[in-house]
Write a protein that holds these residues in place. Structure first.
Motif, PDB file in Angstrom:
ATOM      1  N   TYR A   7      45.535  42.261  44.906  1.00 30.15           N
ATOM      2  CA  TYR A   7      45.580  43.344  45.635  1.00 30.15           C
ATOM      3  C   TYR A   7      46.935  43.593  46.352  1.00 30.15           C
ATOM      4  O   TYR A   7      47.995  42.830  46.596  1.00 30.15           O
ATOM      5  CB  TYR A   7      44.796  43.052  47.117  1.00 30.15           C
ATOM      6  CG  TYR A   7      44.936  43.974  48.349  1.00 30.15           C
ATOM      7  CD1 TYR A   7      44.376  45.276  48.040  1.00 30.15           C
ATOM      8  CD2 TYR A   7      45.658  43.881  49.197  1.00 30.15           C
ATOM      9  CE1 TYR A   7      44.238  46.224  49.285  1.00 30.15           C
ATOM     10  CE2 TYR A   7      45.931  44.972  50.428  1.00 30.15           C
ATOM     11  CZ  TYR A   7      45.119  46.030  50.320  1.00 30.15           C
ATOM     12  OH  TYR A   7      45.356  47.145  51.355  1.00 30.15           O
ATOM     13  N   TYR A  41      43.777  48.669  53.942  1.00 33.02           N
ATOM     14  CA  TYR A  41      42.756  47.659  53.011  1.00 33.02           C
ATOM     15  C   TYR A  41      41.510  48.660  52.601  1.00 33.02           C
ATOM     16  O   TYR A  41      41.092  48.671  51.262  1.00 33.02           O
ATOM     17  CB  TYR A  41      42.282  46.458  53.620  1.00 33.02           C
ATOM     18  CG  TYR A  41      41.520  45.505  52.638  1.00 33.02           C
ATOM     19  CD1 TYR A  41      41.968  44.779  51.497  1.00 33.02           C
ATOM     20  CD2 TYR A  41      40.186  45.489  52.650  1.00 33.02           C
ATOM     21  CE1 TYR A  41      41.640  43.790  50.687  1.00 33.02           C
ATOM     22  CE2 TYR A  41      39.443  44.610  51.705  1.00 33.02           C
ATOM     23  CZ  TYR A  41      40.190  43.887  50.813  1.00 33.02           C
ATOM     24  OH  TYR A  41      39.412  43.066  49.830  1.00 33.02           O
ATOM     25  N   SER A  86      34.610  48.544  51.057  1.00 34.60           N
ATOM     26  CA  SER A  86      34.758  49.963  50.619  1.00 34.60           C
ATOM     27  C   SER A  86      33.295  50.483  50.460  1.00 34.60           C
ATOM     28  O   SER A  86      33.183  51.455  50.790  1.00 34.60           O
ATOM     29  CB  SER A  86      35.600  50.342  49.521  1.00 34.60           C
ATOM     30  OG  SER A  86      34.964  49.407  48.261  1.00 34.60           O
ATOM     31  N   SER A  97      37.381  45.108  43.615  1.00 34.70           N
ATOM     32  CA  SER A  97      37.288  45.647  44.672  1.00 34.70           C
ATOM     33  C   SER A  97      36.756  44.807  45.659  1.00 34.70           C
ATOM     34  O   SER A  97      36.930  43.518  45.745  1.00 34.70           O
ATOM     35  CB  SER A  97      36.593  47.014  44.701  1.00 34.70           C
ATOM     36  OG  SER A  97      36.552  47.815  45.818  1.00 34.70           O
ATOM     37  N   SER A  98      36.167  45.346  46.745  1.00 37.57           N
ATOM     38  CA  SER A  98      35.567  44.624  47.816  1.00 37.57           C
ATOM     39  C   SER A  98      34.381  45.565  48.460  1.00 37.57           C
ATOM     40  O   SER A  98      34.490  46.773  48.362  1.00 37.57           O
ATOM     41  CB  SER A  98      36.747  44.634  48.973  1.00 37.57           C
ATOM     42  OG  SER A  98      36.183  44.015  50.289  1.00 37.57           O
ATOM     43  N   ALA A 139      32.863  44.861  43.369  1.00 33.88           N
ATOM     44  CA  ALA A 139      33.249  44.600  44.603  1.00 33.88           C
ATOM     45  C   ALA A 139      32.629  43.505  45.167  1.00 33.88           C
ATOM     46  O   ALA A 139      31.501  43.200  45.040  1.00 33.88           O
ATOM     47  CB  ALA A 139      32.701  45.808  45.468  1.00 33.88           C
ATOM     48  N   LYS A 154      41.036  50.089  48.790  1.00 30.14           N
ATOM     49  CA  LYS A 154      39.936  49.541  47.924  1.00 30.14           C
ATOM     50  C   LYS A 154      38.889  50.951  47.832  1.00 30.14           C
ATOM     51  O   LYS A 154      38.443  51.008  46.617  1.00 30.14           O
ATOM     52  CB  LYS A 154      39.093  48.447  48.632  1.00 30.14           C
ATOM     53  CG  LYS A 154      39.815  47.366  48.524  1.00 30.14           C
ATOM     54  CD  LYS A 154      40.166  46.780  47.373  1.00 30.14           C
ATOM     55  CE  LYS A 154      40.793  45.577  47.371  1.00 30.14           C
ATOM     56  NZ  LYS A 154      40.837  44.737  46.101  1.00 30.14           N
TER      57      LYS A 154
END
Length: 183
Positions: free
Chosen positions: A60, A101, A90, A86-87, A132, A105
């Motif tokens: 990241y 952040y 999002s 990703s995470s 994610a 994302k």
């Protein structure tokens, strides 16, 4: 056998360590600040990545660096597989929130989605996948709270599963969080 390049540090207790272990410390090369790679030099990263079969965009950066790296590598790749990490921040639209952040994302997810169309419905030979994760059992997340976490080994195995998936399919998007209640 695929040659795999990952942005990030396999020596840090995070996702890269899980990926490294999933491949028994073989077949995977890592680049990042830890070994003096400037990931902000998108052209240099892309020129290096183009000779690999798989590129995992994991590290990241707070200024949309993952999207910039994705675009640069995509433009240099002729064929292969790019996997963006990703995470679920999002996915849910909130959560973990250092500066930019969520926006970064979300932008990564949107760009991945756009590029997925090119392989399935266009003429690209580059598969694009987006994974994610929420609540990985990384060094930084362990100290935050006592919530259940996804083990680095499980996360690494999931990335490996996506890499090893049949080449005639494209896994667009996977989002996962650990269940916080007892079932």
């Amino acid at each position: 056998m695929s040659r795999i390049l990952v942005t990030g540090n396999p020596n840090y207790e995070g996702l890269c360590k899980g990926i490294y272990e999933a491949y028994n410390r073989n077949r995977v090369e890592f680049i990042g600040r830890w070994n003096d790679w400037d990931l902000g030099d998108f052209e240099k990263v892309a020129n290096y990545a183009k000779d690999f079969d798989v590129f995992v965009n994991s590290q990241y950066g707070p200024n949309n660096e993952q999207v910039d790296i994705l675009n640069a590598v995509y433009n240099k790749f002729e064929r292969g597989h790019i996997i963006n990490i990703s995470s679920t921040t999002s996915y849910w639209g909130d959560g973990y929130s250092p500066e930019n952040y969520l926006q970064n994302k979300t932008a990564l997810d949107e760009r991945s989605k756009e590029l997925c169309k090119n392989v399935c419905w266009g003429n690209s030979n580059i598969r694009i996948s987006n994974i994610a994760f929420g609540q990985l059992n990384s060094k930084s997340q362990k100290v935050k709270d006592d919530r259940r976490k996804i083990s680095l080994q499980e996360a690494g195995q999931l990335v490996k599963w996506v890499i090893d998936s049949p080449t005639h399919t494209n896994i667009h998007y996977i989002a996962l969080d650990p269940i916080q209640t007892d079932l």
